[in-house]
Design an enzyme around this catalytic site. Sequence first.
Site, PDB file in Angstrom:
ATOM      1  N   GLY A  41       0.889  -1.192  -0.008  1.00  0.00           N
ATOM      2  CA  GLY A  41      -0.028   0.090   0.012  1.00  0.00           C
ATOM      3  C   GLY A  41       0.760   1.204   0.066  1.00  0.00           C
ATOM      4  CB  CYS A  42       4.029   2.042   1.153  1.00  0.00           C
ATOM      5  SG  CYS A  42       3.554   2.273   2.950  1.00  0.00           S
ATOM      6  CD  GLN A  43       5.514   6.200  -5.566  1.00  0.00           C
ATOM      7  OE1 GLN A  43       4.812   7.082  -5.040  1.00  0.00           O
ATOM      8  NE2 GLN A  43       5.897   6.486  -6.614  1.00  0.00           N
TER       9      GLN A  43
END
Length: 150
Positions: free
Chosen positions: A64-66
Amino acid sequence: MNAIAAPVSPFPIEASTTEAQAAIRDEFAFFGDWSERYQYLIDLGRKLPDLPADWKTEQHRLHGCQSMVWIVAEGDRDRLDFHAISDSAIVSGLIYLALRVYSGRSAADIARTDADYIADIGLAKHLSPTRSNGLAALLGFIRDQAQRHL
């Protein structure tokens, strides 16, 4: 999970989640503009202890994190400790703030504490959509771990 020694954690700093959020608000109020606040976030992120290489695996990656973020939770209902780091300086600062509020607390304290500091310091308005999504994923992971231990 293999028995890997956890890094020494600087958390908790304050005695309660309320005190931690108040301290964060006070610290960020000191800075006049967001360039100074971003620099402060970067400086905070540098204070995170590194994770053992064995923890920087897909199993511990926060999706969910780049950016690449690895997080490990340890403990029980009385005390949950979180160890996390990112390959991004600003994201590491966001991690530092979250761990300052939540790491080293009971599952019940974590579950009942909203991350009010995010709005209080104006962070929500100054994060890119991808960083906001990543922060939401981080806070969701922490909250999920607390729920599992209630």
